[in-house]
Design a protein around this motif. Structure first.
Motif, PDB file in Angstrom:
ATOM      1  N   GLU A   8       4.280  36.382  20.715  1.00 13.34           N
ATOM      2  CA  GLU A   8       5.098  37.555  21.005  1.00 13.34           C
ATOM      3  C   GLU A   8       4.778  38.746  20.116  1.00 13.34           C
ATOM      4  O   GLU A   8       5.348  39.816  20.305  1.00 13.34           O
ATOM      5  N   THR A   9       3.881  38.579  19.144  1.00 18.53           N
ATOM      6  CA  THR A   9       3.548  39.682  18.248  1.00 18.53           C
ATOM      7  C   THR A   9       2.062  39.973  18.309  1.00 18.53           C
ATOM      8  O   THR A   9       1.244  39.089  18.606  1.00 18.53           O
ATOM      9  N   VAL A  10       1.710  41.213  18.012  1.00 18.71           N
ATOM     10  CA  VAL A  10       0.302  41.603  17.988  1.00 18.71           C
ATOM     11  C   VAL A  10      -0.444  40.819  16.912  1.00 18.71           C
ATOM     12  O   VAL A  10      -1.579  40.377  17.123  1.00 18.71           O
ATOM     13  N   PHE A  59       4.219  41.369  30.682  1.00 18.80           N
ATOM     14  CA  PHE A  59       5.009  42.467  30.134  1.00 18.80           C
ATOM     15  C   PHE A  59       5.359  43.427  31.257  1.00 18.80           C
ATOM     16  O   PHE A  59       4.473  44.041  31.850  1.00 18.80           O
ATOM     17  N   VAL A  60       6.639  43.507  31.581  1.00 20.48           N
ATOM     18  CA  VAL A  60       7.096  44.464  32.592  1.00 20.48           C
ATOM     19  C   VAL A  60       7.181  45.819  31.900  1.00 20.48           C
ATOM     20  O   VAL A  60       8.100  46.079  31.127  1.00 20.48           O
ATOM     21  N   PRO A  97       8.144  41.614  23.389  1.00 18.55           N
ATOM     22  CA  PRO A  97       9.332  42.395  23.758  1.00 18.55           C
ATOM     23  C   PRO A  97       8.980  43.878  23.819  1.00 18.55           C
ATOM     24  O   PRO A  97       7.959  44.319  23.268  1.00 18.55           O
ATOM     25  N   VAL A  98       9.831  44.636  24.479  1.00 17.73           N
ATOM     26  CA  VAL A  98       9.571  46.070  24.636  1.00 17.73           C
ATOM     27  C   VAL A  98       9.395  46.742  23.283  1.00 17.73           C
ATOM     28  O   VAL A  98       8.508  47.591  23.093  1.00 17.73           O
ATOM     29  N   THR A 134      -1.784  53.690  29.395  1.00 17.80           N
ATOM     30  CA  THR A 134      -1.309  53.562  28.020  1.00 17.80           C
ATOM     31  C   THR A 134      -1.100  52.100  27.644  1.00 17.80           C
ATOM     32  O   THR A 134      -1.559  51.637  26.592  1.00 17.80           O
ATOM     33  N   VAL A 135      -0.430  51.347  28.506  1.00 17.62           N
ATOM     34  CA  VAL A 135      -0.178  49.948  28.162  1.00 17.62           C
ATOM     35  C   VAL A 135      -1.467  49.133  28.179  1.00 17.62           C
ATOM     36  O   VAL A 135      -1.664  48.249  27.341  1.00 17.62           O
TER      37      VAL A 135
END
Length: 282
Positions: A8-10, A59-60, A97-98, A134-135
């Motif tokens: 969940e983390t970069v 990822f929405v 997460p966002v 961007t995403v």
């Protein structure tokens, strides 16, 4: 079957990819918004042809939805998605997460021209590709993957992302995969689940109309007349047509005849409350 890793983390994502790279293994990324179907799994399988390891991001992305669009009701089916990806042999899911993607104070976006300003999807969703680019730029640099796999169903998106990756020297190869279709020709999409039974039966009209139009163009019928008649056929079948256009397959610039090719037919139409997009080569 080995349980799939969910990060969940970069930092965790980069650590996993760094370990694979240290072992001499290539990595393929499949960016998704979840609500997976067999078309997404085909993307995973394509990635596995190019790389020893595959990562699927779920990822929405809120920045690619306009205020009136379906961000809140976009289907979230993580448990089902995870099971499908485990079955497919995916090595990891990146499920941020966002706030990990857009932390407080986030203020940077990718400015686009070229295929993002072709007057197709961008005419109806003017902020969409900025959010997509961007995403994707973030996902490419976060993952440091060697390949990223995208389906041709979202053809303008494919061209936008490919152009961006080249222009910004992101060091990732974009791998396209032909549109995965249902037996009756309907392009697979997470939004197909919104169709009623009657609408689902009618939806393949779009693909049939494009196939017939492509045949007419290959046979050197007048392009403008052929496109206009195909548009009328789709509207008469009960669709609200956003566009059906013949464009250059690489630049997405308008074309006037087969001599301007290669040609791609691109379409977006609404059936009830569902917006369907598709495209085929001529």
């Amino acid at each position: 079957m080995t349980e799939i890793a969910v990060v969940e983390t970069v930092a965790s994502l980069r650590a996993a990819v760094a370990g694979w790279h240290a072992a001499g293994e290539k990595v393929a990324l499949v960016p998704t918004m979840g609500a997976l179907h067999s078309g997404h799994i085909a993307l995973v399988k394509e990635g596995q042809k190019h790389a020893r390891r595959t990562v699927v991001s779920i990822f929405v992305n809120p920045t690619q939805f306009a205020p009136h669009e379906d961000f809140k009701k976009y289907p979230r089916t993580f448990d089902t998605d995870r099971a499908m990806l485990e079955e497919a042999g995916t090595d990891a899911i990146f499920f941020p997460p966002v706030e990990a993607m857009y932390p407080p104070g986030y203020a940077t976006r990718v400015l686009l021209l070229g295929p993002a300003a072709a007057g197709l999807e961008d005419r109806f969703r003017p902020t969409h590709f900025e959010g997509v680019a961007t995403v994707c730029c973030k996902l490419f640099t976060q993952s440091r993957a060697d390949y990223a796999v995208f389906g041709e169903k979202d053809y303008q998106q494919l061209k936008v992302v490919t152009r961006m990756a080249d222009d910004l020297d992101l060091g990732i190869e974009i791998v396209p995969l032909a549109t995965i279709r249902e037996a009756d020709g309907l392009a697979m999409s997470s939004r197909n689940r919104y169709l009623s039974i009657e609408e689902r039966e009618r939806a393949p009209v779009l693909h049939r109309a494009m196939q017939a139009l492509a045949t007419r163009i290959r046979n050197r019928d007048d392009l403008f007349r052929a496109v206009s008649e195909a548009q009328s056929e789709i509207v008469s079948a009960g669709f609200e047509l956003d566009y059906l256009e013949a464009r250059h397959a690489e630049s997405l610039a308008p074309v006037t005849s087969l001599a301007d090719g290669p040609i791609r037919l691109l379409l977006a139409a609404r059936l009830g409350g569902t917006r369907l997009i598709d495209n085929i080569a001529v």
